[in-house]
Design an enzyme around this catalytic site. Structure first.
Site, PDB file in Angstrom:
ATOM      1  N   ARG A 117       2.235  -6.374 -11.478  1.00  0.00           N
ATOM      2  CA  ARG A 117       2.224  -6.428 -10.016  1.00  0.00           C
ATOM      3  C   ARG A 117       0.910  -7.058  -9.566  1.00  0.00           C
ATOM      4  NH1 ARG A 117       5.208  -2.113 -11.413  1.00  0.00           N
ATOM      5  NH2 ARG A 117       7.003  -1.574 -10.092  1.00  0.00           N
ATOM      6  N   ASP A 146      -3.975   3.346 -15.190  1.00  0.00           N
ATOM      7  CA  ASP A 146      -3.015   3.280 -14.084  1.00  0.00           C
ATOM      8  C   ASP A 146      -2.851   4.652 -13.442  1.00  0.00           C
ATOM      9  OD1 ASP A 146      -1.830   4.193 -16.455  1.00  0.00           O
ATOM     10  OD2 ASP A 146       0.117   3.287 -16.014  1.00  0.00           O
TER      11      ASP A 146
END
Length: 250
Positions: free
Chosen positions: A13, A102
């Site tokens: 992303r 993350d």
């Protein structure tokens, strides 16, 4: 202008940011390399001032992305690393480097965005669950296979036929394909409910339930606790780290 990259196990992303919230989020499957459609987008992109990334996709994709950014703009990627403390946020892991960057960035963003205790569920290739108190203390978390991995592992280990199907509106099914599809969603939703209720009892508050990751929207119909979807949570965390504390970048 900064280019923010969230390199996951399967997808990459990316978004642009001027120091505030990320702009439009673009998503590509990386396959441990640089996707051609990503390069096509970057060819039209004005040179960013900085490139900052979160990477759990492995060294091969990180090296490939770094080669591309040097070739396009002469810029190296700054890869963010997990750290034990960031402002009031304190990670429960005694070895912070073992806590996925993350997951850490999702907590950085969640602590910034919601004032209350929170359960953060990242539904990607793996499904992760992290519990965060309002004062920034991370209690720990759990990890399950994600929706697609759960389905694939079941089909690989049994003689159940591969039937493309999605669950019905009911939490159960009357055929094998929908039963497999519903089971994977209900398993993640059920653990979410269990953790949410335990957190609610422990803190005597109503926690925020935050869903992120590629399968967050698919989970909403299975959830029986109020939830909000924040698909760009890791990118928001990146933006917070860049603007708030440069030493988190390695």
């Amino acid at each position: 202008m900064m280019l923010l990259l969230d390199i996951g196990n399967t997808n990459l992303r990316w978004a642009l940011s001027d120091g505030g919230s990320p702009g439009e989020v673009r998503i590509v499957r990386h396959g441990a390399a640089v996707p051609l459609d990503l390069l096509a987008d970057w060819e039209r992109l004005e040179a960013p001032g900085r490139i900052v990334a979160s990477n759990v996709g492995g060294p091969a994709v990180a090296a490939a992305i770094s080669r591309a950014t040097r070739a396009y703009w002469g810029l190296d990627v700054e890869f963010v690393q997990t750290r034990a403390h960031f402002g009031a946020l304190r990670i429960a892991y005694p070895e912070p480097e073992r806590f996925g960057v993350d997951r850490w960035l999702a907590l950085v963003a969640a602590h910034r965005l919601v004032p209350e205790t929170a359960l953060v569920v990242d539904a990607g290739t793996a499904a992760t669950f992290d519990l965060l108190l309002a004062d920034g203390r991370h209690l720990g978390g759990l990890i399950l296979p994600g929706v697609e991995m759960m389905r694939a592992s079941l089909l690989a280990g049994t003689l159940i036929p591969r039937i493309a199907s999605e669950p019905t509106d009911e939490p159960w099914a009357a055929d094998t394909g929908p039963a497999v599809a519903a089971g994977s969603l209900q398993a993640i939703a059920a653990l979410t409910t269990r953790l949410y209720d335990r957190l609610e009892r422990q803190t005597q508050t109503s926690p925020a339930l935050i869903l992120t990751g590629g399968d967050a929207e698919r989970l909403i119909p299975a959830m029986d606790r109020p939830a909000r979807v924040m698909p760009d949570l890791v990118l928001r965390g990146l933006s917070e780290v860049v603007s708030g504390d440069a030493p988190a970048i390695g």
